[in-house]
Design a protein around this motif. Structure first.
Motif, PDB file in Angstrom:
ATOM      1  N   LEU A  69      -3.600   6.664 -13.166  1.00 12.85           N
ATOM      2  CA  LEU A  69      -4.318   6.218 -12.527  1.00 12.85           C
ATOM      3  C   LEU A  69      -5.992   4.786 -12.929  1.00 12.85           C
ATOM      4  CD1 LEU A  69      -5.376   5.292  -8.872  1.00 12.85           C
ATOM      5  CD2 LEU A  69      -7.218   7.577  -9.239  1.00 12.85           C
ATOM      6  N   ALA A  70      -6.000   5.581 -13.891  1.00 14.44           N
ATOM      7  CA  ALA A  70      -7.568   5.028 -14.208  1.00 14.44           C
ATOM      8  C   ALA A  70      -6.651   3.344 -15.193  1.00 14.44           C
ATOM      9  CB  ALA A  70      -7.264   5.223 -16.439  1.00 14.44           C
ATOM     10  N   LYS A 120      -5.515  -7.249  -0.159  1.00 13.17           N
ATOM     11  CA  LYS A 120      -4.884  -6.808  -0.907  1.00 13.17           C
ATOM     12  C   LYS A 120      -4.311  -6.133  -2.583  1.00 13.17           C
ATOM     13  CE  LYS A 120       0.422  -7.966  -2.106  1.00 13.17           C
ATOM     14  NZ  LYS A 120       0.413  -6.367  -2.580  1.00 13.17           N
ATOM     15  N   ASP A 121      -4.579  -5.050  -2.480  1.00 13.31           N
ATOM     16  CA  ASP A 121      -4.440  -3.639  -3.632  1.00 13.31           C
ATOM     17  C   ASP A 121      -5.718  -3.373  -3.844  1.00 13.31           C
ATOM     18  OD1 ASP A 121      -1.819  -6.084  -5.587  1.00 13.31           O
ATOM     19  OD2 ASP A 121      -1.938  -4.300  -4.380  1.00 13.31           O
ATOM     20  N   TYR A 122      -6.995  -3.704  -3.055  1.00 11.09           N
ATOM     21  CA  TYR A 122      -8.113  -3.252  -3.151  1.00 11.09           C
ATOM     22  C   TYR A 122      -8.441  -1.304  -2.936  1.00 11.09           C
ATOM     23  CZ  TYR A 122     -13.648  -3.059  -2.749  1.00 11.09           C
ATOM     24  OH  TYR A 122     -14.598  -2.348  -3.014  1.00 11.09           O
ATOM     25  N   PRO A 123      -9.396  -1.905  -4.165  1.00  2.76           N
ATOM     26  CA  PRO A 123      -9.041   0.722  -4.387  1.00  2.76           C
ATOM     27  C   PRO A 123     -10.080   0.822  -3.639  1.00  2.76           C
ATOM     28  CG  PRO A 123      -9.302  -0.813  -6.984  1.00  2.76           C
ATOM     29  CD  PRO A 123      -9.172  -1.651  -5.114  1.00  2.76           C
ATOM     30  N   VAL A 124      -9.478   1.847  -2.661  1.00  3.91           N
ATOM     31  CA  VAL A 124     -10.233   2.916  -2.108  1.00  3.91           C
ATOM     32  C   VAL A 124     -10.714   3.854  -2.132  1.00  3.91           C
ATOM     33  CG1 VAL A 124     -11.300   2.977   0.206  1.00  3.91           C
ATOM     34  CG2 VAL A 124     -10.640   1.123  -0.087  1.00  3.91           C
ATOM     35  N   LEU A 125     -11.294   4.826  -2.387  1.00  2.13           N
ATOM     36  CA  LEU A 125     -11.040   6.975  -2.817  1.00  2.13           C
ATOM     37  C   LEU A 125     -11.338   6.812  -1.680  1.00  2.13           C
ATOM     38  CD1 LEU A 125     -10.259   5.100  -5.909  1.00  2.13           C
ATOM     39  CD2 LEU A 125     -11.472   6.732  -7.448  1.00  2.13           C
ATOM     40  N   LYS A 143      -7.344  -2.673 -13.131  1.00  6.43           N
ATOM     41  CA  LYS A 143      -7.494  -4.453 -12.882  1.00  6.43           C
ATOM     42  C   LYS A 143      -7.941  -4.538 -11.938  1.00  6.43           C
ATOM     43  CE  LYS A 143      -2.646  -2.919 -13.746  1.00  6.43           C
ATOM     44  NZ  LYS A 143      -1.804  -2.521 -12.118  1.00  6.43           N
ATOM     45  N   HIS A 144      -9.155  -3.574 -10.976  1.00  6.30           N
ATOM     46  CA  HIS A 144     -10.375  -4.114  -9.738  1.00  6.30           C
ATOM     47  C   HIS A 144     -11.376  -4.089 -11.164  1.00  6.30           C
ATOM     48  CE1 HIS A 144      -6.663  -4.413  -7.136  1.00  6.30           C
ATOM     49  NE2 HIS A 144      -6.306  -3.260  -8.274  1.00  6.30           N
ATOM     50  N   PRO A 145     -12.249  -4.953 -10.682  1.00  2.31           N
ATOM     51  CA  PRO A 145     -13.186  -5.243 -11.185  1.00  2.31           C
ATOM     52  C   PRO A 145     -14.590  -3.884  -9.887  1.00  2.31           C
ATOM     53  CG  PRO A 145     -13.208  -6.767 -10.047  1.00  2.31           C
ATOM     54  CD  PRO A 145     -12.321  -6.215 -10.280  1.00  2.31           C
ATOM     55  N   SER A 146     -14.329  -3.788  -8.405  1.00  2.00           N
ATOM     56  CA  SER A 146     -15.055  -3.075  -8.067  1.00  2.00           C
ATOM     57  C   SER A 146     -13.872  -2.215  -6.942  1.00  2.00           C
ATOM     58  CB  SER A 146     -15.790  -3.986  -7.141  1.00  2.00           C
ATOM     59  OG  SER A 146     -14.841  -4.595  -6.495  1.00  2.00           O
ATOM     60  N   MET A 147     -14.612  -1.368  -6.007  1.00  2.97           N
ATOM     61  CA  MET A 147     -13.955  -0.587  -5.704  1.00  2.97           C
ATOM     62  C   MET A 147     -15.100   0.232  -4.667  1.00  2.97           C
ATOM     63  SD  MET A 147     -12.634   2.615  -8.628  1.00  2.97           S
ATOM     64  CE  MET A 147     -12.859   1.216  -9.768  1.00  2.97           C
ATOM     65  N   HIS A 148     -14.498   0.892  -3.588  1.00  2.95           N
ATOM     66  CA  HIS A 148     -15.257   1.571  -2.831  1.00  2.95           C
ATOM     67  C   HIS A 148     -15.272   3.329  -3.026  1.00  2.95           C
ATOM     68  CE1 HIS A 148     -17.267  -1.787  -0.557  1.00  2.95           C
ATOM     69  NE2 HIS A 148     -17.666  -0.705  -0.401  1.00  2.95           N
ATOM     70  N   ILE A 149     -15.930   4.433  -3.310  1.00  7.79           N
ATOM     71  CA  ILE A 149     -15.220   5.421  -3.123  1.00  7.79           C
ATOM     72  C   ILE A 149     -15.861   5.918  -2.087  1.00  7.79           C
ATOM     73  CG2 ILE A 149     -15.977   7.413  -4.802  1.00  7.79           C
ATOM     74  CD1 ILE A 149     -15.939   5.975  -6.966  1.00  7.79           C
ATOM     75  N   LEU A 150     -15.577   6.574  -0.606  1.00  9.51           N
ATOM     76  CA  LEU A 150     -16.022   6.894   0.108  1.00  9.51           C
ATOM     77  C   LEU A 150     -16.404   8.469   0.199  1.00  9.51           C
ATOM     78  CD1 LEU A 150     -13.909   4.420   2.360  1.00  9.51           C
ATOM     79  CD2 LEU A 150     -16.617   4.150   1.102  1.00  9.51           C
ATOM     80  N   GLY A 151     -16.815   9.322   0.958  1.00 10.58           N
ATOM     81  CA  GLY A 151     -16.702  10.779   1.567  1.00 10.58           C
ATOM     82  C   GLY A 151     -18.225  10.964   2.307  1.00 10.58           C
ATOM     83  N   GLN A 152     -17.931  12.253   3.093  1.00 13.49           N
ATOM     84  CA  GLN A 152     -17.896  12.308   4.505  1.00 13.49           C
ATOM     85  C   GLN A 152     -18.653  13.383   4.535  1.00 13.49           C
ATOM     86  OE1 GLN A 152     -16.757  10.076   6.977  1.00 13.49           O
ATOM     87  NE2 GLN A 152     -17.474  11.450   9.072  1.00 13.49           N
TER      88      GLN A 152
END
Ligand code: BG6
Length: 614
Positions: free
Chosen positions: A464-465, A519-524, A470-479
């Motif tokens: 995954l690394a 497109k291709d924006y990463p969200v974990l 390839k992306h300078p930003s992303m979101h990491i979501l938790g609930q």
């Protein structure tokens, strides 16, 4: 890979071919290599060949105590030293090591914890020993002395000692009446150094490589008896002598302590196995959590504050205290506490200050305010029990992670979380509140589950690394309980990758931030077992906008069907254990990305381990 207990103190012993003025200087250089292991107190004992033992010790680090005592000018033919990271007994001169036997014929020092110390103390007191200190090391010295003074050989004496003393430790022991020095390894690390005109023993390799490349790595159960030219290794469990391989090291000294890892960051991720184990074992055997639980139970209202990673740990702790002990608790960043609540804190309130270093200025400001206003009690949750917050707050609970060297916090975060879960369960029991979802058996599975989680993440993070880089930003979501985990994962990545991941509450994502997805924006997504349907629907909001979706949590067919990538954790089916384990793949992906960029995760740019400024 069995890792030693994380460093807590440091010991060193050496025998020279003949009396020399260089002894003191050699010992100080060894102590300087060991200084990261303990700076609460330092002591050195030197036998100068005419039958006396010169013992000098006090609180302070090696530079301060050498300044005070002139350690580097001590001469003799053999000596031992100890640097203390206080685990039991506050750092003071009396509790400093090495410690004399009552007749001052022998002197010893140890690194570790004798978990049945109260039992040993009582037994020896019945035999007439009088103890001057709270230090379990004194009991070990007296127990060893008792067997040796009755004429036992070192082999017989230490066989008896380990038959009585329980726990993880390493110890070094010197006598006035013999040039032989004894060292035993029972859980904490210990190495033997070999040279033409001396033999030495030490808690870690760099302090040996300072003088010689030839060393022997000792194993648990080894007793080594040595003088300046000979040594023998006796296996205490099997009662037999053995040979161990002599290594001629080519490791450079600076990296020796990270062995076998390239960075402390990764070593400390792995130390979460032993770190969680030592917290559970020490909480269980000492009851050191009781004051904290009582303070929480008796408080009118509880505010809990911390900075950086400590804030994320306390945020997760807030879920535990509410869900398990039905304790409403107010979480704040350290610097937010006063602006937000100073007008409402009142009599009987409790301010819980969470800090691995125990020195963060943002929290010191809260402590100073509480002390001045005298409206509330303060209780510190710390790793360094010799720190300002530990020594000055009305109460303190240690998290027993021992030294954390890498600037970004990893193992101290996990032990802070374990501290909160443990004490939330104890508080519920004290209040007679029945809780579901976690048992003591579950909690004692954590160390092995941590080991499994690390192993399970090794390959997926490598895959995954490169995608996330390839992306300078992303979101990491938790609930629910994984919201603080998502925040901590994002912080780890920021600290060592220097990118901009945002950690946030998953259900909040659609109220605005969803606009960022293209497109291709990463969200974990960091999931819990019971919120799969909700998480799947949140994932679909990203997938239908062609974003990349990564699942962090225990695998399921639902996630396997729609997710592009997975960072799996063991399928334990327990939300509380998930909330502890799911930070690990996030710590590891941050590390993988950092080293791919050539960053040094141990000393990230712009950051420091402890900020003692506003
Ligand atoms: C920051 C560190 O300066 O302080 C973080 O870089 C840490 O790693 C934060 O989490 C809080 O430190 P402490 O010692 O109060 O937990």
């Amino acid at each position: 890979m069995v890792l030693e207990l994380p460093p807590m103190c440091g010991i060193f012993g050496i025998v020279l071919k003949k009396r020399s003025a260089k002894l003191g200087d050699m010992m100080v250089r060894a102590a300087e290599r060991l200084s990261y292991r303990g700076y609460d107190s330092v002591g050195m004992a030197v036998a100068n060949g005419d039958g006396a033992i010169d013992l000098r010790k006090d609180v302070g680090n090696i530079a301060q105590t050498n300044e005070q005592f002139g350690y580097d000018r001590m001469s003799g033919d053999r000596g031992i030293l100890q640097l203390r990271w206080a685990t039991f007994g506050v750092p003071n001169t009396v509790n400093a090591q090495p410690l004399f036997s009552p007749d001052e014929v022998m002197v010893g020092a140890h690194n570790g914890n004798i978990t049945n110390d109260p039992f040993i103390r009582e037994k020896l007191e019945r035999e007439g020993y009088k103890f001057l200190t709270e230090n379990d090391g004194e009991r070990l010295v007296c127990l060893t002395h008792k067997h040796l003074k009755n004429g036992k050989s070192p082999e017989e004496a230490y066989t008896a000692v380990i038959g009585e003393a329980e726990g993880d430790f390493a110890s070094v022991f010197m006598r006035r009446d013999s040039r032989e020095v004894y060292a035993v390894k029972m859980g904490s690390s210990l190495y033997l150094g070999l040279a033409d005109d001396f033999i030495c023993v030490s808690s870690d390799l760099p302090s040996i490589l300072e003088f010689t490349r030839k060393y022997v790595r000792l194993e648990n159960g080894d007793l080594v008896v040595f003088n300046d030219r000979d040594y023998r290794i006796f296996r205490l469990p099997e009662q037999e002598y053995i040979e161990r391989p002599v290594t001629v090291s080519d490791i450079d000294i600076e990296n020796a302590n990270k062995e076998p890892f390239a960075h402390f960051f990764m070593k400390e991720i792995h130390e979460q196995v032993e770190g969680t184990r030592s917290l559970l074992s020490l909480y269980g055997s000492t009851g050191v959590w009781k004051d904290f639980v009582e303070a929480l139970d008796k408080a009118n209202r509880v505010f809990i504050s911390g900075a950086g990673t400590s804030y994320h740990a306390l945020l997760l702790g807030t879920y535990y205290f509410n869900k398990i002990a039905r304790l409403p608790i107010f979480p704040t960043w350290a610097s937010q506490m006063l602006p937000l609540y100073s007008n409402t804190v009142g009599e009987g309130d409790l301010l819980v200050l969470v800090s691995q270093s125990g020195e963060t200025k943002d929290l010191m400001n809260v402590y100073d305010w509480a002390k001045e206003k005298r409206v509330a009690k303060t209780f510190s949750v710390v790793n360094n029990i010799g720190s300002t917050l530990a020594l000055h707050c009305d109460g303190m609970i240690p998290i027993y992670s021992y030294l954390e060297i890498s600037v970004p916090a990893t193992k101290t975060y996990t032990n802070q979380v374990m501290c909160f879960l443990y004490t939330a369960m104890k508080l519920a029991e004290r209040r007679g509140i029945a809780y579901k979802g976690i048992t003591w058996d579950d909690l004692h599975r954590v160390p092995e589950l941590v080991r499994e989680t690390i192993a399970a993440a090794e390959e997926p993070v490598k895959e995954l690394a490169p995608v996330l880089l390839k992306h300078p930003s992303m979101h990491i979501l938790g609930q629910d309980m994984t919201h603080p985990v998502a925040m901590e994962g994002a912080l780890k990545m920021k600290e060592v990758v220097y990118n901009h991941p945002e950690g946030m509450y998953s259900s909040e994502f659609k109220h605005g931030p969803l606009a960022v997805v293209d497109k291709d924006y990463p969200v974990l997504f960091v999931s819990l077992p019971e919120n799969e349907d909700l998480v799947l629907s949140h994932m679909n909001e990203v997938i239908c906008r062609e974003g990349i979706v990564v699942h962090v949590g225990q695998p399921s067919r639902g996630y396997d069907k729609i997710c592009h990538y997975k960072l799996p954790i063991p399928a334990v089916g327990n939300p509380y254990l998930n909330s502890i384990l799911s930070v690990i793949p996030l710590q590891m992906i941050a590390y993988e990305m950092a080293i791919a960029l050539g960053n040094n995760p141990d000393q990230p740019r712009n950051l420091s381990k402890t900020l003692t400024v506003d």
